[in-house]
Design an enzyme around this catalytic site. Structure first.
Site, short mmCIF file in Angstrom:
data_model
loop_
_atom_site.label_atom_id
_atom_site.label_comp_id
_atom_site.label_asym_id
_atom_site.label_seq_id
_atom_site.Cartn_x
_atom_site.Cartn_y
_atom_site.Cartn_z
N GLU A 383 0.82 -1.22 0.00
CA GLU A 383 0.00 0.00 0.00
C GLU A 383 0.86 1.27 0.00
O GLU A 383 0.55 2.24 0.69
CB GLU A 383 -0.99 -0.01 1.16
CG GLU A 383 -2.02 -1.13 1.03
CD GLU A 383 -3.33 -0.85 1.73
OE1 GLU A 383 -3.68 0.33 1.90
OE2 GLU A 383 -4.01 -1.81 2.09
N GLU A 387 9.40 4.61 0.59
CA GLU A 387 9.92 5.66 -0.28
C GLU A 387 8.78 6.51 -0.86
O GLU A 387 8.92 7.73 -1.00
CB GLU A 387 10.75 5.03 -1.41
CG GLU A 387 12.08 4.43 -0.95
CD GLU A 387 11.93 3.12 -0.20
OE1 GLU A 387 12.87 2.74 0.54
OE2 GLU A 387 10.86 2.46 -0.33
#
Length: 401
Positions: A383, A387
Site C-alpha cells: 500500500e 519511499e
C-alpha cells in the site's frame, strides 16, 4: 527483585478520546483475537491457507461491515472503529488483520465510494457480511505507483468491456469466497498538444467467475502466509459496460483517494504488529530467568523494551491523528502517509528487537515473534512503499524532486 507481569498500554492516547462503544469494540475484538485467532495462527500459517471458519466468525461479528451504512448490510460505525479492529487482529496475526483491512479498504470501499446505487446493492451486502471477499487489481509488472506503466487494456465492444492483461500481488483475489476483483485498465488515450500521449485509466468490476479471468497459483511469500495473494491473468474477459466503476478515465485518481484512506487502516495494522511484539517481549523478559533473575532486570533488555513501547505509542498517535482528521472531513493525506511510515518502521523494528530478546526461541516459526519478523517487512512495502510515503511527505514540505 520482584517484577510484576502487566499488559502494555494499548488504551486511549492523549488528545484522542475513544467513545464507550469504540472501547467495547476494541476489547471484544482483542478477546476474539486472543482466544480464537492466536491459537490457530501457527497451524494456518504452516498450511498457508485462509481460515474460512475464522473469516466467517469475523463476518458474524460485523467486522467487514463496520464503516458501511446499515442499508448496505453494514454496521454504520466510523472509520476509527475499523482501525481498532484491524489493530487488535494484527497484534496476533497480521495475515488475518490484512484480510480484513484489504477486504474493506481495497475490496468494498471503492464500490461504496464510487459505485452506482445498483452496484452497491449488488455487491456491498455480501462483502459487509463477510460472506464474500473482493480484491483491487492495480499493480502490474511495470505499474503500481507509476500508473503510466499500466498495460492491461479494456476495449468497449457492443456494450461490453473486453479486458486483456495481467496483474500482480493482488490480495483477496483467489480465495474460495472471492467474488469480484476491480481492475484498472487503459480504456483510451489522450493525445496532448505537445504530441505526448496520456493513458486514460478506468476501473472495472470483474466477477471472478467470468470466462477468461484466472487467479494464478498463490505466491510463495516470505510472510503473510495465511493471506490470499495471487497474480491474475485476464484473457478476452467480457463484462457489461455497466461494470465501469466510477467515471471513465477516473479509475486511478479514485483509487489514489481510496489508497489514502486505506493507509490509515494499514497503519493500524502496523501498530497492532508492533504492539504484539511488545507484549511477547515483555512477557518473556519477565518470565525468562538467567543467572537466577528475569532477563528484564538487565537494563539493556529493559531499555530495549522501553523503546518498543515508545514506538507503539508514536505509531498509535499517528494513525489516531489521521483517522480523526479523516472522520472530520479534513485533509488527511499527509497524516496518512506519516502514520503508515511511522507504523511500518515501528513494526519492523519491534519485530527485530523482540526476536533478539527471545534469542534462539525467537528463531522458531511456532513463536509469534518469528512470524511477526517474517510478516513485518511487507508493511514497509505494501500500500505504498516507505519511499512513496517519504515522497508524499517531502512534497508537502515544498520539495518537488
Amino acid at each position: 527483585m520482584t517484577m510484576q507481569l502487566s499488559r502494555p498500554a494499548d488504551i486511549d492516547v492523549a488528545g484522542f478520546e475513544l467513545t464507550d462503544e469504540q472501547r467495547r469494540l476494541r476489547d471484544d475484538v482483542r478477546e476474539f483475537a486472543d482466544t480464537v485467532v492466536a491459537p490457530a495462527a501457527y497451524e494456518y500459517d504452516t498450511k498457508r491457507s485462509l481460515p474460512y471458519d475464522i473469516i466467517a466468525e469475523m463476518g458474524r461479528m460485523g467486522l467487514f461491515g463496520l464503516p458501511f451504512p446499515m442499508e448496505y448490510g453494514g454496521q454504520g460505525k466510523d472509520y476509527l472503529s475499523l482501525c481498532l479492529a484491524v489493530e487488535q487482529l494484527g497484534r496476533v496475526d497480521q495475515s488475518i488483520g490484512v484480510t480484513l483491512e484489504a477486504g474493506v479498504g481495497l475490496g468494498a470501499m471503492p464500490i461504496f465510494r464510487n459505485g452506482t446505487e445498483e452496484q452497491k446493492q449488488q455487491w456491498l451486502p455480501m462483502l459487509a457480511r463477510g460472506e464474500a471477499l473482493a480484491g483491487f487489481g492495480l499493480t502490474e509488472a511495470e505499474a503500481g505507483s507509476d500508473a503510466s506503466g499500466t498495460k492491461t487494456t479494456a476495449v468497449l465492444r457492443d456494450g461490453e468491456w473486453v479486458i486483456n492483461g495481467t496483474k500482480q500481488f493482488i490480495t483477496n483475489s483467489g480465495s474460495e469466497i472471492t467474488r469480484l476483483v476491480t481492475i484498472t485498465a487503459v480504456t483510451g488515450e489522450d493525445r496532448r498538444a505537445d504530441g505526448s500521449v496520456k493513458k486514460e485509466l478506468s476501473a472495472i468490476i470483474v466477477p471472478t467467475g467470468t470466462p477468461g479471468f484466472t487467479a494464478e497459483p498463490v505466491y510463495d511469500k516470505v510472510g503473510w502466509h495465511t493471506s490470499d495473494t495471487h497474480p491474475l491473468t485476464l484473457t478476452d474477459v467480457r463484462v457489461p459496460e455497466a461494470n465501469l466503476l466510477g467515471e471513465r478515465g477516473r479509475g486511478y485518481a479514485n483509487f489514489l483517494t481510496t489508497l489514502d484512506e486505506g493507509r490509515v487502516a494499514f497503519a493500524a495494522l502496523c501498530t497492532g504488529a508492533a504492539q504484539g511484539c511488545l507484549e511477547e517481549a515483555l512477557r518473556y523478559a519477565k518470565s525468562r530467568n538467567v543467572f537466577g533473575r528475569p532477563i528484564g532486570s538487565n537494563q539493556y533488555i529493559a531499555f530495549k523494551i522501553a523503546r518498543m513501547q515508545a514506538r507503539v505509542h508514536a505509531a498509535r498517535l499517528a494513525y489516531y491523528d489521521a483517522a480523526f482528521k479523516l472522520m472530520a472531513g479534513a485533509p488527511f493525506k499527509l497524516e496518512a502517509s506519516i502514520a503508515k511510515l511511522v507504523g511500518s518502521e515501528a513494526a519492523m523494528d519491534n519485530a527485530r528487537d523482540a526476536t533478539q530478546i527471545f534469542g534462539g526461541y525467537g528463531f522458531l516459526n511456532e513463536n509469534p515473534v518469528a512470524r511477526h519478523y517474517r510478516d513485518s517487512k511487507i508493511l514497509e512495502i505494501g500500500e505504498g512503499t516507505s519511499e512513496v510515503q517519504l515522497m508524499i511527505i517531502s512534497r508537502a514540505l515544498g520539495f518537488e524532486a
